[in-house]
Write a protein that holds these residues in place. Structure first.
Motif, short mmCIF file in Angstrom:
data_model
loop_
_atom_site.label_atom_id
_atom_site.label_comp_id
_atom_site.label_asym_id
_atom_site.label_seq_id
_atom_site.Cartn_x
_atom_site.Cartn_y
_atom_site.Cartn_z
N ARG A 150 -132.86 -30.57 27.29
CA ARG A 150 -133.88 -30.09 26.35
C ARG A 150 -133.95 -28.57 26.38
N GLN A 151 -133.94 -27.98 27.59
CA GLN A 151 -134.02 -26.53 27.69
C GLN A 151 -132.78 -25.85 27.13
N VAL A 152 -131.61 -26.38 27.45
CA VAL A 152 -130.37 -25.79 26.94
C VAL A 152 -130.31 -25.94 25.41
N GLY A 153 -130.73 -27.10 24.91
CA GLY A 153 -130.70 -27.35 23.47
C GLY A 153 -131.67 -26.49 22.68
N THR A 154 -132.74 -26.04 23.30
CA THR A 154 -133.71 -25.20 22.60
C THR A 154 -133.47 -23.72 22.86
N GLY A 155 -132.33 -23.41 23.50
CA GLY A 155 -131.94 -22.02 23.67
C GLY A 155 -132.43 -21.36 24.95
N TYR A 156 -133.06 -22.12 25.83
CA TYR A 156 -133.54 -21.56 27.10
C TYR A 156 -132.45 -21.74 28.14
N GLN A 157 -132.12 -20.68 28.87
CA GLN A 157 -131.09 -20.76 29.90
C GLN A 157 -131.75 -21.04 31.25
N PRO A 158 -131.62 -22.26 31.77
CA PRO A 158 -132.23 -22.57 33.06
C PRO A 158 -131.62 -21.75 34.19
N ARG A 159 -132.43 -21.39 35.15
CA ARG A 159 -131.97 -20.65 36.33
C ARG A 159 -131.74 -21.64 37.47
N SER A 160 -130.80 -21.34 38.30
CA SER A 160 -130.53 -22.23 39.42
C SER A 160 -131.60 -22.06 40.50
N VAL A 161 -131.77 -23.09 41.27
CA VAL A 161 -132.68 -23.05 42.40
C VAL A 161 -131.86 -22.66 43.63
N VAL A 162 -132.34 -21.69 44.36
CA VAL A 162 -131.61 -21.24 45.55
C VAL A 162 -131.65 -22.36 46.59
N GLU A 214 -117.86 -35.09 32.04
CA GLU A 214 -118.86 -34.22 31.42
C GLU A 214 -120.26 -34.58 31.92
N ARG A 215 -120.52 -35.88 32.07
CA ARG A 215 -121.83 -36.31 32.58
C ARG A 215 -122.04 -35.82 34.01
N GLU A 216 -121.01 -35.93 34.84
CA GLU A 216 -121.11 -35.45 36.22
C GLU A 216 -121.41 -33.95 36.25
N GLU A 217 -120.75 -33.19 35.37
CA GLU A 217 -120.98 -31.75 35.31
C GLU A 217 -122.41 -31.46 34.86
N LEU A 218 -122.89 -32.18 33.86
CA LEU A 218 -124.27 -32.00 33.41
C LEU A 218 -125.28 -32.36 34.50
N GLU A 219 -125.00 -33.43 35.23
CA GLU A 219 -125.89 -33.82 36.34
C GLU A 219 -125.89 -32.75 37.43
N ARG A 220 -124.72 -32.20 37.72
CA ARG A 220 -124.62 -31.14 38.73
C ARG A 220 -125.40 -29.90 38.30
N LEU A 221 -125.24 -29.52 37.04
CA LEU A 221 -125.95 -28.34 36.53
C LEU A 221 -127.46 -28.55 36.51
N ALA A 222 -127.88 -29.76 36.14
CA ALA A 222 -129.31 -30.07 36.13
C ALA A 222 -129.87 -30.01 37.55
N GLU A 223 -129.13 -30.56 38.50
CA GLU A 223 -129.57 -30.55 39.90
C GLU A 223 -129.62 -29.11 40.43
N THR A 224 -128.61 -28.32 40.07
CA THR A 224 -128.57 -26.92 40.48
C THR A 224 -129.78 -26.16 39.96
N ALA A 225 -130.21 -26.50 38.74
CA ALA A 225 -131.37 -25.84 38.14
C ALA A 225 -132.68 -26.44 38.62
#
Length: 120
Positions: free
Chosen positions: A45-57, A25-36
């Motif tokens: 913090r953004q996901v927890g406050t209801g903001y959906q982060p966008r990925s970086v191209v 789960e940590r690896e997946e969260l790290e991957r998603l954070a890096e993608t964003a």
């Protein structure tokens, strides 16, 4: 809490929140954070406050796609020239040209797939 910080001090001087998760789960969260394009803390913090982060191209893949597209345009121009001019290419040249077009097209497809996979 809204987007502006309430209270005094910086986030580093406040109490952190610990999140228990499995290594996968940590690896997946790290991957998603890096993608964003965010740190793990900012992502959670953004996901927890209801903001959906966008990925970086992935700009490297975009550059590869641009080069492959330019190659396809160049090769298409050569093929058009061959079809309209009196000069004819040899069968070997035509074969090589079609192989080059197929290779550039495949490169474009692979780069596009990597970009699509990098999105959340």
């Amino acid at each position: 809490m809204s987007r502006s910080r309430k209270g005094k001090g910086t986030r580093r001087t406040t109490t952190p929140i610990n999140v228990w998760c499995l290594p996968a789960e940590r690896e997946e969260l790290e991957r998603l954070a890096e993608t964003a394009g965010l740190s793990m803390s900012a992502y959670l913090r953004q996901v927890g406050t209801g903001y959906q982060p966008r990925s970086v191209v992935d700009y490297d893949q975009v550059a590869i796609m641009a080069r492959a597209n330019a190659d396809l345009n160049r090769l298409g121009g050569l093929l058009k020239m061959w079809l309209t001019n009196e000069e004819r290419l040899t069968p070997e040249q035509v074969t090589q040209l079609t192989k080059d077009i197929a290779a550039a097209n495949e490169l474009l497809k692979q780069a596009a797939k990597k970009i699509v996979r990098s999105k959340i």
